[in-house]
Design a protein around this motif. Structure first.
Motif, short mmCIF file in Angstrom:
data_model
loop_
_atom_site.label_atom_id
_atom_site.label_comp_id
_atom_site.label_asym_id
_atom_site.label_seq_id
_atom_site.Cartn_x
_atom_site.Cartn_y
_atom_site.Cartn_z
N TYR A 219 -2.38 14.34 -54.61
CA TYR A 219 -1.72 12.41 -54.31
C TYR A 219 -0.39 12.40 -54.51
CZ TYR A 219 -1.24 7.27 -53.83
OH TYR A 219 -0.97 6.03 -54.21
N GLU A 220 0.56 12.55 -55.45
CA GLU A 220 1.73 12.65 -56.04
C GLU A 220 2.34 13.39 -55.11
OE1 GLU A 220 -1.04 13.18 -58.74
OE2 GLU A 220 -0.96 11.33 -59.43
N GLY A 221 1.89 14.65 -54.75
CA GLY A 221 2.39 15.30 -54.02
C GLY A 221 3.05 14.94 -52.35
N LEU A 222 1.87 14.27 -52.15
CA LEU A 222 1.52 13.35 -51.04
C LEU A 222 2.84 12.04 -50.51
CD1 LEU A 222 -2.10 14.08 -49.93
CD2 LEU A 222 0.26 14.75 -48.71
N LEU A 223 2.50 11.47 -51.93
CA LEU A 223 3.70 10.20 -51.88
C LEU A 223 5.31 10.94 -52.10
CD1 LEU A 223 1.67 7.85 -54.21
CD2 LEU A 223 2.06 8.32 -52.22
N ALA A 224 5.32 12.15 -52.73
CA ALA A 224 6.75 12.83 -52.78
C ALA A 224 7.56 13.71 -51.81
CB ALA A 224 7.11 13.43 -54.25
N LEU A 225 6.35 13.55 -50.42
CA LEU A 225 6.52 14.58 -49.78
C LEU A 225 7.37 14.25 -48.56
CD1 LEU A 225 5.15 17.31 -48.44
CD2 LEU A 225 4.27 15.55 -46.48
N ASN A 226 8.22 14.65 -48.48
CA ASN A 226 9.68 14.38 -47.19
C ASN A 226 8.76 14.38 -45.59
OD1 ASN A 226 11.18 14.50 -45.04
ND2 ASN A 226 12.31 16.31 -45.29
N GLY A 227 8.12 13.42 -45.33
CA GLY A 227 6.36 13.74 -43.85
C GLY A 227 6.71 12.93 -43.67
N HIS A 228 5.70 13.38 -42.55
CA HIS A 228 5.67 11.62 -41.31
C HIS A 228 4.25 11.37 -40.98
CE1 HIS A 228 7.66 14.05 -38.81
NE2 HIS A 228 6.85 13.82 -37.70
N VAL A 229 3.71 10.87 -40.41
CA VAL A 229 2.37 11.22 -39.46
C VAL A 229 2.94 10.93 -38.43
CG1 VAL A 229 -0.11 9.39 -39.09
CG2 VAL A 229 1.02 9.84 -41.68
N THR A 230 1.80 11.84 -37.64
CA THR A 230 2.35 11.43 -35.83
C THR A 230 0.88 11.51 -35.59
OG1 THR A 230 2.61 14.21 -35.21
CG2 THR A 230 4.51 12.62 -35.86
N ILE A 231 0.46 10.28 -34.20
CA ILE A 231 -0.62 10.13 -33.70
C ILE A 231 -0.50 10.28 -32.22
CG2 ILE A 231 -2.16 8.47 -32.98
CD1 ILE A 231 -1.87 8.18 -36.09
N HIS A 232 -1.22 11.15 -31.86
CA HIS A 232 -0.77 11.79 -30.65
C HIS A 232 -1.40 11.26 -29.25
CE1 HIS A 232 1.82 15.07 -31.43
NE2 HIS A 232 1.47 14.68 -32.57
N ALA A 233 -1.52 11.53 -28.00
CA ALA A 233 -1.96 11.47 -26.61
C ALA A 233 -3.37 11.94 -26.99
CB ALA A 233 -0.83 10.93 -25.28
N ASN A 234 -3.82 13.50 -26.62
CA ASN A 234 -4.63 13.60 -26.28
C ASN A 234 -4.83 15.47 -27.03
OD1 ASN A 234 -3.06 16.15 -25.60
ND2 ASN A 234 -2.78 14.67 -23.23
N SER A 235 -5.83 15.89 -27.16
CA SER A 235 -6.25 17.18 -27.47
C SER A 235 -5.34 17.80 -28.31
CB SER A 235 -7.14 17.84 -27.65
OG SER A 235 -6.63 17.93 -25.95
N SER A 236 -3.65 18.29 -27.55
CA SER A 236 -2.86 18.86 -28.21
C SER A 236 -2.04 18.28 -29.46
CB SER A 236 -2.25 19.51 -27.14
OG SER A 236 -0.82 20.12 -27.57
N ASN A 237 -1.58 19.03 -30.54
CA ASN A 237 -0.22 18.54 -31.52
C ASN A 237 0.99 18.84 -30.76
OD1 ASN A 237 0.38 21.53 -31.29
ND2 ASN A 237 0.28 21.30 -33.65
N ASN A 238 1.03 18.83 -28.94
CA ASN A 238 2.63 19.33 -28.93
C ASN A 238 2.48 17.81 -28.04
OD1 ASN A 238 3.65 20.63 -30.44
ND2 ASN A 238 2.56 22.34 -28.64
N SER A 239 0.75 17.31 -27.75
CA SER A 239 1.45 16.16 -26.97
C SER A 239 2.20 14.89 -26.73
CB SER A 239 -0.48 16.09 -26.20
OG SER A 239 -0.72 14.79 -27.46
N SER A 240 2.63 13.93 -26.02
CA SER A 240 3.56 12.71 -26.07
C SER A 240 3.04 12.36 -27.19
CB SER A 240 3.33 12.25 -25.11
OG SER A 240 2.22 11.70 -24.76
N ILE A 241 3.88 11.79 -28.06
CA ILE A 241 4.03 11.17 -29.71
C ILE A 241 3.30 9.84 -29.08
CG2 ILE A 241 4.50 10.92 -31.62
CD1 ILE A 241 5.48 12.96 -32.25
N LEU A 242 2.58 8.94 -29.57
CA LEU A 242 1.96 7.72 -29.74
C LEU A 242 2.80 6.12 -30.42
CD1 LEU A 242 -1.32 7.36 -27.83
CD2 LEU A 242 0.55 7.07 -26.97
N ALA A 243 2.64 7.31 -31.97
CA ALA A 243 2.74 6.42 -33.59
C ALA A 243 3.51 7.09 -33.83
CB ALA A 243 1.61 5.67 -33.19
N VAL A 244 4.11 6.76 -34.94
CA VAL A 244 4.24 7.18 -36.05
C VAL A 244 4.66 6.71 -37.45
CG1 VAL A 244 6.08 9.17 -35.10
CG2 VAL A 244 7.46 7.34 -35.91
N ALA A 245 4.78 6.99 -38.65
CA ALA A 245 4.92 6.44 -40.00
C ALA A 245 5.82 7.04 -41.20
CB ALA A 245 3.34 5.50 -40.45
#
Length: 148
Positions: free
Chosen positions: A115-141
């Protein structure tokens, strides 16, 4: 006959009393943090990502989307900020009917993350349009170190 009926009722009562929906111990929530998910390019999809530390050492990630009720949307935690983009760090369960629940103990490469590692992670969440991780990104955090 009366004896058979009594026996059946006793057996039924024993079966019912032996069943317990709580046979699996639920994890205890220790801490929680919530990140706002923002739409990208006016997709209309937004929501929240809640990271919860559990007493068993895992982190539970709950994604709740607004505007993605009928779609199936893949979700990922990626390295770097949303503005920079990055490779997939953790593949989350697909958002189905606007909800994703994933329990995390490691990155996709097998390295352990807390949990602490995730809170310190240089990262972001992506929500995609379809089943491919390369599909268009609809939302981010932006999460972790990027959330400020």
């Amino acid at each position: 006959m009366k004896r058979s009926l009594s026996f059946l009722m006793l057996a039924f009562a024993l079966v019912l009393s032996g069943c317990n929906k709580d046979d699996v111990a639920e994890a205890v929530i220790l801490k929680s943090v919530q990140y706002q998910i923002y739409d990208v390019s006016n997709s209309g999809v937004s929501g929240t990502a809640t990271f919860t530390q559990e007493d068993n050492g895992s982190t539970h990630v709950l994604i709740e989307l607004v505007g993605g009720y009928t779609a199936t949307n893949p979700a990922f935690i990626r390295f770097n900020s949303a503005a920079e983009g990055g490779n997939v760090a953790i593949t989350l369960h697909t958002c189905e009917c606007a909800i994703s629940n994933t329990t995390i103990t490691q990155l996709d490469n097998g390295n352990t993350i807390t949990y602490e590692g995730l809170l310190a992670l240089n990262g972001h969440v992506t929500i995609h349009a379809n089943s491919s991780n390369n599909s268009s990104i609809l939302a981010v955090a932006d999460i972790g170190a990027n959330s400020n």
